[in-house]
Scaffold this active site. Structure first.
Site, mmCIF file in Angstrom:
data_model
loop_
_atom_site.group_PDB
_atom_site.id
_atom_site.type_symbol
_atom_site.label_atom_id
_atom_site.label_comp_id
_atom_site.label_asym_id
_atom_site.label_seq_id
_atom_site.Cartn_x
_atom_site.Cartn_y
_atom_site.Cartn_z
ATOM 1 N N CYS A 147 0.804 -1.099 0.064
ATOM 2 C CA CYS A 147 0.018 0.167 0.045
ATOM 3 C C CYS A 147 0.829 1.211 0.213
ATOM 4 O O CYS A 147 1.402 1.595 -1.143
ATOM 5 C CB CYS A 147 -1.018 -0.065 1.005
ATOM 6 S SG CYS A 147 -2.476 0.903 0.936
ATOM 7 N N GLU A 203 -0.973 -8.435 5.813
ATOM 8 C CA GLU A 203 -0.582 -8.528 7.106
ATOM 9 C C GLU A 203 -1.865 -8.552 8.013
ATOM 10 O O GLU A 203 -1.701 -8.655 9.238
ATOM 11 C CB GLU A 203 0.429 -7.604 7.551
ATOM 12 C CG GLU A 203 -0.086 -6.042 7.540
ATOM 13 C CD GLU A 203 -0.314 -5.574 6.176
ATOM 14 O OE1 GLU A 203 -0.123 -6.104 5.217
ATOM 15 O OE2 GLU A 203 -0.829 -4.270 6.304
ATOM 16 N N HIS A 233 -3.404 -5.191 1.830
ATOM 17 C CA HIS A 233 -2.595 -5.343 3.220
ATOM 18 C C HIS A 233 -2.831 -6.742 3.541
ATOM 19 O O HIS A 233 -3.776 -7.479 4.447
ATOM 20 C CB HIS A 233 -3.390 -4.634 4.358
ATOM 21 C CG HIS A 233 -3.008 -3.090 4.094
ATOM 22 N ND1 HIS A 233 -2.053 -2.556 4.827
ATOM 23 C CD2 HIS A 233 -3.873 -2.108 3.542
ATOM 24 C CE1 HIS A 233 -2.177 -0.993 4.514
ATOM 25 N NE2 HIS A 233 -3.189 -1.091 3.685
HETATM 26 N N1 LIG Z 1 -3.309 1.579 3.501
HETATM 27 C C1 LIG Z 1 -2.454 2.801 3.137
HETATM 28 O O1 LIG Z 1 -1.150 2.279 3.063
HETATM 29 C C2 LIG Z 1 -3.049 3.688 2.495
HETATM 30 C C3 LIG Z 1 -2.103 4.668 1.517
HETATM 31 C C4 LIG Z 1 -2.338 6.015 1.554
HETATM 32 N N2 LIG Z 1 -3.567 6.430 1.029
HETATM 33 C C5 LIG Z 1 -1.337 6.973 1.067
HETATM 34 O O2 LIG Z 1 -1.583 7.535 0.215
HETATM 35 O O3 LIG Z 1 -0.314 6.918 1.681
#
Ligand SMILES: NC(=O)CC[C@H](N)C(=O)O
Length: 206
Positions: free
Chosen positions: A82, A183, A181
């Protein structure tokens, strides 16, 4: 002899503990990384989810940006989830003003790509290189990979809904990214895949 690789989880912001637990279940030895010397001491790193703009600022404030970039350039395996996927992208769309990435992977990543209505959702995904049942993928204000270079292998795409076909997992040699995610679900197969990548990389370098 099977070696247990030491994987450092970047611990400046984000869901660090969950990655530590998933890595240990996936066969690695997990440590947290907050200092430049700790970057040098690990075999590989995980860049967790969180807020990429905050992590970017903290990386520079803690003098971690350049040491991690240097190790990526030298071939260190890294898994970015992410916000971590955003950090590994060579090119970023919809980044905040002044936001930088570490780079390393030849991809264009669009931040907050799934839009407001579907900020967060879950889907069962078939992921190349992860055997068995599909992986329950949890997307939280997730990015997607919009363009990939020739050396990047697409591992998974969204399978249903308006975003079907969007790339949400990819690999370039020893760099692995997921928009979701793994995890948080108790399923450690993606982390196991990463630990296997690290083991293979250590074998090739020894
Ligand atoms: N769950 C996440 O890691 C979201 C990422 C977040 N929207 C960002 O731009 O960093």
């Amino acid at each position: 002899m099977t070696t247990t690789p030491t994987v450092g989880v970047l611990a400046v912001q984000g869901d660090v503990r969950e990655h530590v637990a998933a890595l240990e279940r996936g066969g690695g030895r997990a440590v947290t990384v907050r200092r430049p010397a700790e970057v040098e001491a690990v075999d590989a790193m995980v860049l967790p989810g969180g807020e990429s703009t905050t992590i970017d600022k903290l990386l520079r404030a803690f003098d971690l940006h350049q040491p991690i970039r240097d190790r990526i350039a030298a071939g260190m395996p890294v898994y970015g989830s992410c916000a971590g996927m955003i950090l590994l992208a060579d090119r970023l769309a919809d980044g905040a003003a002044g936001q930088q990435t570490l780079g390393g992977m030849d991809v264009l990543v669009r931040r907050n790509a799934f839009g407001r209505q579907v900020d967060s959702f879950e889907e069962d995904l078939h992921i190349r290189e992860v055997g068995g049942e599909p992986v329950r993928a949890v997307f939280i204000r997730a990015p997607w990979v919009e363009e990939v270079g020739e050396s990047v292998e697409v591992l998974a795409r969204v399978e249903h809904g308006p975003a079907a076909g969007r790339i949400v997992a990819a690999r370039q040699r020893d760099l692995l990214v997921t928009a979701f995610h793994p995890e948080v679900t108790g399923d450690h197969r993606v982390h196991q895949l990463f630990v296997d990548i690290v083991r293979q990389s250590l074998r090739e370098r020894s």
